[in-house]
Design a protein around this motif. Sequence first.
Motif, PDB file in Angstrom:
ATOM      1  N   ARG A 174       0.923  -1.409  -0.028  1.00 43.83           N
ATOM      2  CA  ARG A 174      -0.024   0.051  -0.085  1.00 43.83           C
ATOM      3  C   ARG A 174       1.167   1.056   0.191  1.00 43.83           C
ATOM      4  O   ARG A 174       0.575   2.221  -0.886  1.00 43.83           O
ATOM      5  CB  ARG A 174      -0.867   0.073   1.301  1.00 43.83           C
ATOM      6  CG  ARG A 174      -1.827   1.178   1.084  1.00 43.83           C
ATOM      7  CD  ARG A 174      -2.634   1.583   2.599  1.00 43.83           C
ATOM      8  NE  ARG A 174      -1.569   2.150   3.415  1.00 43.83           N
ATOM      9  CZ  ARG A 174      -2.007   2.473   4.630  1.00 43.83           C
ATOM     10  NH1 ARG A 174      -3.155   2.230   5.239  1.00 43.83           N
ATOM     11  NH2 ARG A 174      -0.959   2.975   5.175  1.00 43.83           N
ATOM     12  N   ASP A 175       1.943   1.314   0.835  1.00 39.94           N
ATOM     13  CA  ASP A 175       2.612   2.440   0.936  1.00 39.94           C
ATOM     14  C   ASP A 175       4.160   2.183   1.450  1.00 39.94           C
ATOM     15  O   ASP A 175       4.192   1.143   2.171  1.00 39.94           O
ATOM     16  CB  ASP A 175       2.249   3.529   1.886  1.00 39.94           C
ATOM     17  CG  ASP A 175       1.960   3.274   3.217  1.00 39.94           C
ATOM     18  OD1 ASP A 175       2.982   3.395   3.910  1.00 39.94           O
ATOM     19  OD2 ASP A 175       0.894   2.704   3.685  1.00 39.94           O
TER      20      ASP A 175
ATOM     21  N   HIS B 152       6.932   4.289   3.745  1.00 41.13           N
ATOM     22  CA  HIS B 152       7.248   5.759   4.637  1.00 41.13           C
ATOM     23  C   HIS B 152       8.416   5.859   5.372  1.00 41.13           C
ATOM     24  O   HIS B 152       9.133   4.663   5.582  1.00 41.13           O
ATOM     25  CB  HIS B 152       6.088   5.818   5.600  1.00 41.13           C
ATOM     26  CG  HIS B 152       5.710   4.675   6.251  1.00 41.13           C
ATOM     27  ND1 HIS B 152       4.780   3.547   6.064  1.00 41.13           N
ATOM     28  CD2 HIS B 152       6.141   4.277   7.599  1.00 41.13           C
ATOM     29  CE1 HIS B 152       4.705   2.553   7.092  1.00 41.13           C
ATOM     30  NE2 HIS B 152       5.509   3.089   7.863  1.00 41.13           N
TER      31      HIS B 152
ATOM     32  N   GLY C  78       5.282   9.832   3.263  1.00 44.70           N
ATOM     33  CA  GLY C  78       4.866   8.485   2.776  1.00 44.70           C
ATOM     34  C   GLY C  78       4.381   8.540   1.309  1.00 44.70           C
ATOM     35  O   GLY C  78       3.830   9.543   0.757  1.00 44.70           O
ATOM     36  N   ARG C  79       4.677   7.222   0.605  1.00 43.79           N
ATOM     37  CA  ARG C  79       4.207   7.433  -0.827  1.00 43.79           C
ATOM     38  C   ARG C  79       3.168   6.252  -1.153  1.00 43.79           C
ATOM     39  O   ARG C  79       3.707   5.137  -0.570  1.00 43.79           O
ATOM     40  CB  ARG C  79       5.530   7.335  -1.785  1.00 43.79           C
ATOM     41  CG  ARG C  79       5.136   7.254  -3.014  1.00 43.79           C
ATOM     42  CD  ARG C  79       6.360   7.436  -3.914  1.00 43.79           C
ATOM     43  NE  ARG C  79       6.409   6.581  -5.231  1.00 43.79           N
ATOM     44  CZ  ARG C  79       6.456   7.326  -6.598  1.00 43.79           C
ATOM     45  NH1 ARG C  79       6.364   8.434  -6.205  1.00 43.79           N
ATOM     46  NH2 ARG C  79       6.158   6.478  -7.444  1.00 43.79           N
ATOM     47  N   LEU C  80       2.042   6.421  -1.625  1.00 45.40           N
ATOM     48  CA  LEU C  80       1.125   5.071  -2.043  1.00 45.40           C
ATOM     49  C   LEU C  80       1.860   4.515  -3.040  1.00 45.40           C
ATOM     50  O   LEU C  80       2.356   5.158  -4.147  1.00 45.40           O
ATOM     51  CB  LEU C  80      -0.206   5.932  -2.406  1.00 45.40           C
ATOM     52  CG  LEU C  80      -0.854   6.509  -1.383  1.00 45.40           C
ATOM     53  CD1 LEU C  80      -2.365   6.891  -1.793  1.00 45.40           C
ATOM     54  CD2 LEU C  80      -1.304   5.360   0.059  1.00 45.40           C
ATOM     55  N   GLU C  81       1.576   3.010  -3.152  1.00 41.15           N
ATOM     56  CA  GLU C  81       2.004   2.470  -4.012  1.00 41.15           C
ATOM     57  C   GLU C  81       1.079   1.360  -4.595  1.00 41.15           C
ATOM     58  O   GLU C  81      -0.195   1.443  -4.264  1.00 41.15           O
ATOM     59  CB  GLU C  81       3.259   1.540  -3.467  1.00 41.15           C
ATOM     60  CG  GLU C  81       4.405   2.105  -3.016  1.00 41.15           C
ATOM     61  CD  GLU C  81       5.193   2.804  -4.148  1.00 41.15           C
ATOM     62  OE1 GLU C  81       5.017   2.629  -5.209  1.00 41.15           O
ATOM     63  OE2 GLU C  81       5.988   4.100  -3.651  1.00 41.15           O
TER      64      GLU C  81
ATOM     65  N   ALA D 231      -1.981   3.724  -5.131  1.00 39.52           N
ATOM     66  CA  ALA D 231      -1.667   4.657  -6.047  1.00 39.52           C
ATOM     67  C   ALA D 231      -2.633   4.771  -7.473  1.00 39.52           C
ATOM     68  O   ALA D 231      -2.824   5.977  -7.807  1.00 39.52           O
ATOM     69  CB  ALA D 231      -0.136   4.501  -6.315  1.00 39.52           C
TER      70      ALA D 231
ATOM     71  N   THR E 188      -7.635   8.054  -5.357  1.00 39.36           N
ATOM     72  CA  THR E 188      -6.375   8.696  -5.009  1.00 39.36           C
ATOM     73  C   THR E 188      -6.100  10.131  -5.913  1.00 39.36           C
ATOM     74  O   THR E 188      -6.200  10.037  -6.919  1.00 39.36           O
ATOM     75  CB  THR E 188      -5.006   7.563  -5.255  1.00 39.36           C
ATOM     76  OG1 THR E 188      -5.343   6.363  -4.407  1.00 39.36           O
ATOM     77  CG2 THR E 188      -3.804   8.487  -4.885  1.00 39.36           C
TER      78      THR E 188
ATOM     79  N   ARG F 212      -0.153  10.792  -4.613  1.00 42.43           N
ATOM     80  CA  ARG F 212       0.737   9.762  -4.006  1.00 42.43           C
ATOM     81  C   ARG F 212       1.471  10.101  -2.916  1.00 42.43           C
ATOM     82  O   ARG F 212       1.588   9.096  -1.981  1.00 42.43           O
ATOM     83  CB  ARG F 212       1.420   9.190  -5.063  1.00 42.43           C
ATOM     84  CG  ARG F 212       0.718   8.313  -6.252  1.00 42.43           C
ATOM     85  CD  ARG F 212       1.571   7.905  -7.311  1.00 42.43           C
ATOM     86  NE  ARG F 212       2.254   6.837  -6.673  1.00 42.43           N
ATOM     87  CZ  ARG F 212       3.110   5.795  -7.370  1.00 42.43           C
ATOM     88  NH1 ARG F 212       3.591   6.142  -8.527  1.00 42.43           N
ATOM     89  NH2 ARG F 212       3.787   4.867  -6.899  1.00 42.43           N
TER      90      ARG F 212
END
Length: 101
Positions: A48-49, A51, A73-76, A80, A85, A88
């Motif tokens: 999901r992310d 971080h 954090g970065r959504l993946e 994403a 969304t 990201r």
Amino acid sequence: MKELPRRLILGSGLTWPNGTYTQTFFGVSPQESAASQLPQYAAGSGLRDVHFNVNASYKITPQWSANVAAVVGRLEKFAAGSSITERRLDLNGMASVAYRF
């Protein structure tokens, strides 16, 4: 004069939820799509992310302390790519002062 404790903590992590969680927060069912005009989206399990966090604290006196923290954090993957969304990258911060009785 006695030196008061200071602390710096760095960390990283990731979140790997199951498909039920990901579909609940990032999926768009046919009914939701019809109501919102967002495209349908089926989300599955997986990353999901990722971080990174930093936390710094400083003991001002034996009773008083100050703390600051930040998380980026970065959504993946499914999170994403969701039609829900909007971005990201997420940045959160916090600052506090505490008194110990």
